[in-house]
Every structure is written in C-alpha cells, then in structure tokens.
Write an enzyme that holds these catalytic residues in place. Structure first.
Site, PDB file in Angstrom:
ATOM      1  N   GLU A   6       0.841  -1.190   0.000  1.00  0.00           N
ATOM      2  CA  GLU A   6       0.000   0.000   0.000  1.00  0.00           C
ATOM      3  C   GLU A   6       0.877   1.242   0.000  1.00  0.00           C
ATOM      4  O   GLU A   6       2.108   1.156   0.087  1.00  0.00           O
ATOM      5  CB  GLU A   6      -0.952  -0.011   1.203  1.00  0.00           C
ATOM      6  CG  GLU A   6      -1.975  -1.141   1.135  1.00  0.00           C
ATOM      7  CD  GLU A   6      -3.010  -1.075   2.239  1.00  0.00           C
ATOM      8  OE1 GLU A   6      -2.920  -0.180   3.097  1.00  0.00           O
ATOM      9  OE2 GLU A   6      -3.916  -1.930   2.247  1.00  0.00           O
TER      10      GLU A   6
ATOM     11  N   HIS B 187      -9.051   9.965   4.101  1.00  0.00           N
ATOM     12  CA  HIS B 187      -8.790   8.913   3.119  1.00  0.00           C
ATOM     13  C   HIS B 187      -9.106   9.479   1.738  1.00  0.00           C
ATOM     14  O   HIS B 187     -10.168  10.070   1.533  1.00  0.00           O
ATOM     15  CB  HIS B 187      -9.640   7.676   3.393  1.00  0.00           C
ATOM     16  CG  HIS B 187      -9.126   6.442   2.720  1.00  0.00           C
ATOM     17  ND1 HIS B 187      -9.205   6.253   1.360  1.00  0.00           N
ATOM     18  CD2 HIS B 187      -8.495   5.345   3.211  1.00  0.00           C
ATOM     19  CE1 HIS B 187      -8.661   5.094   1.048  1.00  0.00           C
ATOM     20  NE2 HIS B 187      -8.218   4.530   2.151  1.00  0.00           N
TER      21      HIS B 187
ATOM     22  N   ARG C 287      -1.049   9.410   1.706  1.00  0.00           N
ATOM     23  CA  ARG C 287      -2.477   9.701   1.648  1.00  0.00           C
ATOM     24  C   ARG C 287      -2.790  11.188   1.601  1.00  0.00           C
ATOM     25  O   ARG C 287      -3.730  11.605   0.925  1.00  0.00           O
ATOM     26  CB  ARG C 287      -3.186   9.061   2.844  1.00  0.00           C
ATOM     27  CG  ARG C 287      -3.375   7.571   2.693  1.00  0.00           C
ATOM     28  CD  ARG C 287      -4.089   6.984   3.881  1.00  0.00           C
ATOM     29  NE  ARG C 287      -4.416   5.584   3.628  1.00  0.00           N
ATOM     30  CZ  ARG C 287      -4.951   4.773   4.527  1.00  0.00           C
ATOM     31  NH1 ARG C 287      -5.226   5.220   5.733  1.00  0.00           N
ATOM     32  NH2 ARG C 287      -5.227   3.520   4.220  1.00  0.00           N
TER      33      ARG C 287
ATOM     34  N   HIS D 230     -11.047   9.897   7.955  1.00  0.00           N
ATOM     35  CA  HIS D 230     -10.797   8.458   8.066  1.00  0.00           C
ATOM     36  C   HIS D 230     -10.112   8.057   9.366  1.00  0.00           C
ATOM     37  O   HIS D 230     -10.396   6.991   9.907  1.00  0.00           O
ATOM     38  CB  HIS D 230      -9.937   8.020   6.884  1.00  0.00           C
ATOM     39  CG  HIS D 230      -9.696   6.547   6.809  1.00  0.00           C
ATOM     40  ND1 HIS D 230     -10.715   5.633   6.662  1.00  0.00           N
ATOM     41  CD2 HIS D 230      -8.543   5.825   6.842  1.00  0.00           C
ATOM     42  CE1 HIS D 230     -10.213   4.407   6.615  1.00  0.00           C
ATOM     43  NE2 HIS D 230      -8.908   4.494   6.728  1.00  0.00           N
TER      44      HIS D 230
ATOM     45  N   ARG E   6      -0.633   8.965   9.357  1.00  0.00           N
ATOM     46  CA  ARG E   6      -0.532   7.522   9.619  1.00  0.00           C
ATOM     47  C   ARG E   6      -0.182   6.748   8.361  1.00  0.00           C
ATOM     48  O   ARG E   6      -0.763   6.951   7.301  1.00  0.00           O
ATOM     49  CB  ARG E   6      -1.860   7.013  10.182  1.00  0.00           C
ATOM     50  CG  ARG E   6      -1.906   5.503  10.373  1.00  0.00           C
ATOM     51  CD  ARG E   6      -3.219   5.056  10.960  1.00  0.00           C
ATOM     52  NE  ARG E   6      -4.349   5.266  10.067  1.00  0.00           N
ATOM     53  CZ  ARG E   6      -4.746   4.395   9.136  1.00  0.00           C
ATOM     54  NH1 ARG E   6      -4.084   3.273   8.946  1.00  0.00           N
ATOM     55  NH2 ARG E   6      -5.797   4.654   8.392  1.00  0.00           N
TER      56      ARG E   6
END
Length: 506
Positions: free
Chosen positions: A117, A233, A279, A338, A373
């Site tokens: 990811e 997100h 992100r 998110h 994160r």
C-alpha cells in the site's frame, strides 16, 4: 437521571473495537469489565477496515524497514522508538490474531499473502478475503473475548465522564444506559473509544464516533497530543451516503488509476509514486480536481476488471448498491475523514498523564502515527498497544480513595450536531486556513454557550484551535495560508484548564 454505583475489583475497558478487545484479553487473569455503546463489532472503525494489518512477515522485509516507512510517513513527528516497538511486535501480533481464528489470505505454502500500500517500501499488508480484514479479524477476536472467563461484557452503555478520587487519579467511569447513570468504580480504566469521524459530514467511519473519550479525559485534566492531525482517506465512494463507503487503498496497490472526468491521470504529475503517494498528497490532489470541476474517479478496469467481485467483494457490493460496476467503469471518489492521529498522550504501555487512566487505539496518541498515519498501521497499533495497555492496567493495585466530584459530558442535539459536522468538513478539512478556522471557533463558542461540556464540541475545539495555532503545513494538516513546513517539527501538547486550552512544552 437516577444514579447507581457499582464497585468492580478489576480493569474497566471502555470501547468494543480491536484496541479494547486486545486490552481485555491481555489483562488476564485479572478480571475485566468490557463496556461498549453498541454490540461488539458494531459502531467501531476496526470492523470497517478493508486493507489489512501491516507487519514485516516476509523474508524480503524487516521490522527496521517497516519502522523506517512509519517514521517517513509521519512527517517528522513519529517517535522512532515507538515505531521500532510497533514494527518489532507486529509479526507476533498478526500471528496472535491468526491463532484466534482470523482467516488471513495464504498462499499454497501456507504463508501470508501480502499486498503493498501507499508509502510502504515492501509488500507487508496481511489481508483477509481481499478487503474484509476488519470484519473477519473482529469476528475472530470477539469470539475469543466471549469465551474468556475473566471478561464480563456489557453492551449498550455510553461514556458520560470519568471518576476521579481525592488525589485526581481516575478510579472508574460514569456510564449511561437507558436514562440511568451508573458510577462504575474500578482499579484502572482503559479508554478505547475510537476516533472523531462523526464530527465530519464526510467520513468513512461510524458516525457515532464523536471523540467523547477525548472530551471526557480532557475534562478530567489529561494531556492530549497533536489533535489537529486528521487523516482524510483519498478514496471514499462519492455517492452521497453517510458514512461514505471506503474504497481500499489496496486497489491502487493492485494498479488502479485515479483519473478526472476527461479520463486523464493526474497523480503522475503530483508525486513520483503516483497513485501510491502518501495519503495526504493523494487526498489534496483529488480535492483540487473536484474543486476545479474536473471530478475524480478510480479506474480499476485494467487492474482488476472482471475479478472485482471476488478480489474486492466489500467495495464491489458498495458500488453495486449505487448502480455502479467498478469492473467496467471508473467510480467517483472524494476525500473523507478516516483516522485521527491525535489523541490522549500515552507512554509505551498506554498510560496517560492521569494516574489510573490508560488509552489505546485511535483515541490514544502513542507516538507511532505522527502527522500522517502509514496505511494499515491502525489495526496493528490497536492490537500491539491495546495488549500493552491491558497488561499494564492489570498490574495496577491500590485501596480505593474517596470519590471526588466528576464532570459529566452533555449531549448535543441532532440538528446542532449536523451543523457542526458540515462546519468541520468545510473549515477543518483537507485544506485549512486561518479565516475558516476562526469562523469554526466562533461557531463552537456559540454552541458551547448553549451546551456546556458537550463532548463533540470539546473534541471539535481541540482539533480546530490546535489547527489554527499550527501555522505550517505538515502531513495531513495543510494550511493554504502557510503551505510550507516549519524548519523544526514540533508536537502539540495541550491540556484543558478552566475551559481553555493550555499548551505544554513538546
């Protein structure tokens, strides 16, 4: 309301997500009372997680590499020692979840199937059924909890405040159920109350998550860290639902593209990693395309295509429910709240700055997320630091002292809550600036005068005021009026005193 008092010689865990369940299991053989506002597995972000659990599980990976990626993603605010601890304990935590019955995807040799990811240098995300990790993991852990003789489960109870003794130590919690308040005395309290997604109009989390654990701890005098850092997100399914269905980042890991309405890819010009950029970078790029009227869509036709129903069943069902088929056409996406990187300041064992109070999971600031994160570190943190908090709290002993006065959270009417959510998304969302944050704080002042000690208002103020004070852009916090990062990365540490935030040295 009538008031009841109960004395419990053990650990009180508040929250039914993975952090709370992990804490309850790890506290054995000490007695645990696990209290949740909803049936276990419901109204918690853990069950909605799609990507999986990140850990160094392959020969090509190592905890040191995982820790390095975690530190890099956090934009200067991650505690390297805590990141190393998380990464070192990560493989054991995943195997422990598997031993509980979590059916992680495996290859023919029985090894974990791993995905890559965004911002991970290796494929290290252990998945379940493509995109069903949270649901499957929680089912296995809930089963383990319900079979554990040392755990008593109470469902349908809502946190209304923390109990403190005459020396200020936390000695229980004020809980409400069906209009009845109960003062639950306990040897130690672990808050695992989740995040703040319900404060935003666009969120991928249960809308019941309003930051009330943070608010109760703030009223009790606990120190909070980095509340301004909220992760959005990039790819929530934009179909007008509340909460918005999540489209897992694993799709971009498989090669799905982000395109605008003209079919043009836009991430390749934004970052060397394209769709696998951090992100915050992807969320801002999508926000910009939408604001410019070009729209944003996830195109998985080439990457997944006809395999979509089997490879990503959760996402496929969400799309199909809106009349969309992601295997044959791009689907509309938008950023949504998110994850909250900020929370109660804790040590490596979950202890907060208040004696007797511990925190784990999204309501805690354990030092491993920093300003942004790393993908799929949330379930890992819940499992690792939840267990550490459970073990630490189980060791706390002591004779009960007289109970001091407790500040009770008040509730915010639904109409005012919805207005607050819209204001938070507009003024404290993906892009922030001083004028908008000041408008938000003025609205909070007006609401606060009508509803003193309302949990959502306290949590929202923590975010907004600290976002205004951070005059730089770092990680998930982007200030249009201060687009550059400061030369020195400094954490925010605050404490609520006489209704105002008092800043502490970082």
């Amino acid at each position: 309301m009538t008031m009841d008092t109960q004395h419990f010689d053990g650990v009180l865990v508040i929250g039914g997500g993975l952090a709370g369940l992990s804490a309850a299991l790890a506290a054995a053989p000490r007695r645990v009372r696990l209290v949740s506002p909803a049936p276990l597995g419901e109204a918690c972000s853990s069950s909605w997680a799609q990507g999986g659990v990140a850990a160094a599980l392959s020969p090509e990976d190592s905890p040191a590499l995982h820790a390095a990626d975690t530190v890099a993603a956090g934009a200067g605010l991650v505690d390297p020692g805590r990141a190393a601890l998380l990464a070192a304990e990560g493989p054991g935590a995943v195997r422990r979840l598997a031993s509980f019955g979590a059916p992680f995807d495996r290859d023919r040799q029985g090894e974990f199937l791993l995905s890559r990811e965004a911002a991970h240098g290796r494929a290290r995300v252990a998945r379940v059924g493509g995109d069903r990790a949270g649901q499957a993991i929680m089912a296995a852990v809930i089963g383990r909890v319900r079979r554990s003789a040392h755990v008593e489960v109470l469902e349908g109870w809502r946190l209304s405040g923390l109990l403190q003794d005459s020396l200020g130590a936390v000695c229980g919690a004020l809980m409400e159920r069906n209009g009845v308040l109960t003062a639950m005395r306990a040897t130690a309290v672990i808050l695992a109350t989740g995040g703040v997604g319900g404060l935003y109009a666009e969120t991928t989390t249960p809308s019941a998550l309003l930051g009330e654990g943070l608010a109760a701890a703030a009223l009790a005098g606990a120190t909070l860290a980095d509340p301004e850092f909220v992760q959005f997100h990039p790819t929530a399914l934009d179909i007008g639902r509340d909460p918005a269905p999540l489209i897992t980042e694993a799709l971009r890991g498989e090669g799905a593209w982000l395109v605008n309405a003209a079919g043009e890819r836009f991430m390749t010009s934004q970052h060397p990693d394209g769709e696998l950029a951090p992100r915050d970078v992807v969320a801002r790029a999508i926000h910009a395309e939408r604001e410019a009227g070009r729209g944003a869509f996830l195109d998985a036709r080439s990457a997944v295509g006809a395999h979509f129903p089997k490879a990503f069943p959760t996402v496929f069902e969400a799309c199909r429910s809106a009349g969309l088929d992601p295997g044959v056409a791009p689907v509309p996406v938008a950023p949504a709240c998110h994850y909250h990187m900020g929370g109660l300041l804790t040590d490596a064992d979950g202890a907060t700055t208040l004696a007797g109070l511990y925190a784990a999971g999204e309501c805690a600031s354990s030092g491993v997320h920093g300003a942004n994160r790393l993908a799929s570190n949330s379930l890992l943190e819940a499992a690792v630091f939840g267990a550490r908090a459970g073990r630490a709290a189980s060791r706390r002993l002591g004779a009960p002292r007289p109970l001091a006065q407790t500040r009770k959270l008040s509730r915010l009417p639904e109409e005012d809550l919805q207005a607050l959510r819209k204001a938070m998304s507009r003024e404290a969302g993906v892009i922030r600036e001083a004028a908008g944050l000041e408008r938000l704080l003025s609205r909070l002042d007006l609401l606060g005068a009508r509803f003193p000690d309302a949990g959502p208002l306290i949590a929202a103020r923590l975010i907004a005021e600290c976002a205004l004070e951070r005059r730089e852009s770092r990680g998930a916090h982007f200030r249009a009026d201060h687009p550059e990062a400061a030369a020195e990365a400094r954490r925010t540490l605050v404490r609520l005193e006489a209704g105002s935030l008092s800043r502490k040295a970082a």
